[in-house]
Design an enzyme around this catalytic site. Structure first.
Site, PDB file in Angstrom:
ATOM      1  N   PRO A  97       0.823  -1.202   0.000  1.00  0.00           N
ATOM      2  CA  PRO A  97       0.000   0.000   0.000  1.00  0.00           C
ATOM      3  C   PRO A  97       0.860   1.256   0.000  1.00  0.00           C
ATOM      4  O   PRO A  97       1.703   1.443   0.868  1.00  0.00           O
ATOM      5  CB  PRO A  97      -0.795  -0.092   1.288  1.00  0.00           C
ATOM      6  N   GLU A  98       0.598   2.072  -0.977  1.00  0.00           N
ATOM      7  CA  GLU A  98       1.210   3.393  -1.051  1.00  0.00           C
ATOM      8  C   GLU A  98       0.118   4.397  -0.657  1.00  0.00           C
ATOM      9  O   GLU A  98      -0.953   3.995  -0.221  1.00  0.00           O
ATOM     10  CB  GLU A  98       1.766   3.633  -2.462  1.00  0.00           C
TER      11      GLU A  98
END
Length: 281
Positions: A2-3
């Site tokens: 996850p960014e």
DNA sequence: AGTCAAACCTGGGCGC
DNA sequence: TGCGCCCAGGTTTGAC
């Protein structure tokens, strides 16, 4: 995984399902994902507390609870944090389950265990182990073209490495750096000090645009990521270079094929026709 | 001080 | 079927 767009999507979902709810109990299946926090301390601090807000800084989530505690969550590469009110048993690799009063629970699951949770007093969020080295958030107003210019000025390092450095700019990861460089027309092997003022402004605009579009699409699901409601995002369908080695560049008039190179042990995808090195070196 | 490769951990996919 | 290898969205450590 996850960014920033994925973490922001989870934040928005949990804001809907969690804020105002009371935590009945927390079940810790694996305590090595807790950072500077004892399991007992966590159980006692959250039981009976209400969730007041869900915020985000870079790739980190900040859950503020009544009673003056905050729970910080980082999802690492494969972490999931989602609300569910179904009857199903927690799946494999579930490390923490937050049981809500009434019905429903929030599941923290992380196959690779690079993620972590930390409990801190709410006054010490900013200098916690999790957040003290986290820089300007890439979707905040503080992230201006001028900030980016100053961040890159006079440095000989690889541009890509600098953009991934969370202590300077928080939120970008490998996927969105590749995508932003493509949109800005900048070669991934450029060095920070290769960029002109115009390059920096294009890069700043590209970063903002790709993050905003990815948030609107609820993030990119390649393998593990799910939203705060446990479903995949859709931006994987709109990636222009990431994961597309050997496919044609989609830009009108470009006849090139997307290439993959390895930089600092990470894959980088780019179009050799559209992305320039900026200055002769 | 700045830069960058390697390590952390696990699972999936591939070739043999 | 099974083994070994390579790959993966992040961060930290330590060597130069």
């Amino acid at each position: 995984m996850p960014e920033l767009p994925e973490v922001e999507t989870i934040r928005r979902d949990l804001e809907q399902t969690l804020v105002g709810r009371t935590i009945e109990a927390i079940t810790i299946h694996r305590d090595d994902i807790l950072r500077e926090t004892e399991p007992r301390e966590l159980r006692e601090a959250v039981a009976g507390r209400a969730c007041r807000s869900v915020r985000r800084r870079g790739k980190n989530l900040i859950l503020r609870l009544s009673g003056g505690a905050a729970l910080l969550v980082h999802l690492g590469m494969s972490g999931q944090l989602y609300f569910t009110d179904g009857p199903e048993e927690p799946p494999d690799h579930t490390h923490v389950v937050v049981e809500l009063s009434g019905e429903g629970r929030v599941v923290f699951r992380d196959v690779r265990r690079f993620g972590h949770m930390e409990l801190v007093p709410s006054g010490r969020v900013a200098d916690s182990s999790t957040l003290r080295n986290v820089g300007i958030d890439a979707m905040s107003d503080e992230f201006s073209a001028d900030y980016l210019a100053q961040m890159l000025e006079g440095r000989s390092a690889l541009l890509k490495g600098a953009l991934l450095d969370q202590s300077r700019l928080a939120g970008l990861g490998n996927i969105y750096v590749c995508e932003a460089l493509y949109r800005a027309g900048i070669h991934p092997e450029a060095r920070c000090n290769d960029l002109s003022g115009g390059d920096v402004r294009r890069l700043h605009a590209a970063i903002h645009a790709v993050l905003a579009e990815a948030i609107a699409a609820e993030g990119t699901t390649i393998s593990d990521y799910v939203t705060g409601n446990g479903v995949p995002g859709s931006f994987q369908d709109r990636l222009r270079v990431y994961g597309r080695e050997g496919e044609p560049c989609g830009r009108d008039g470009c006849e090139h094929t997307i290439e993959r190179i390895v930089q600092s042990n990470r894959s980088t995808y780019f179009c050799p026709g559209c992305q320039r090195r900026c200055r002769a070196r």
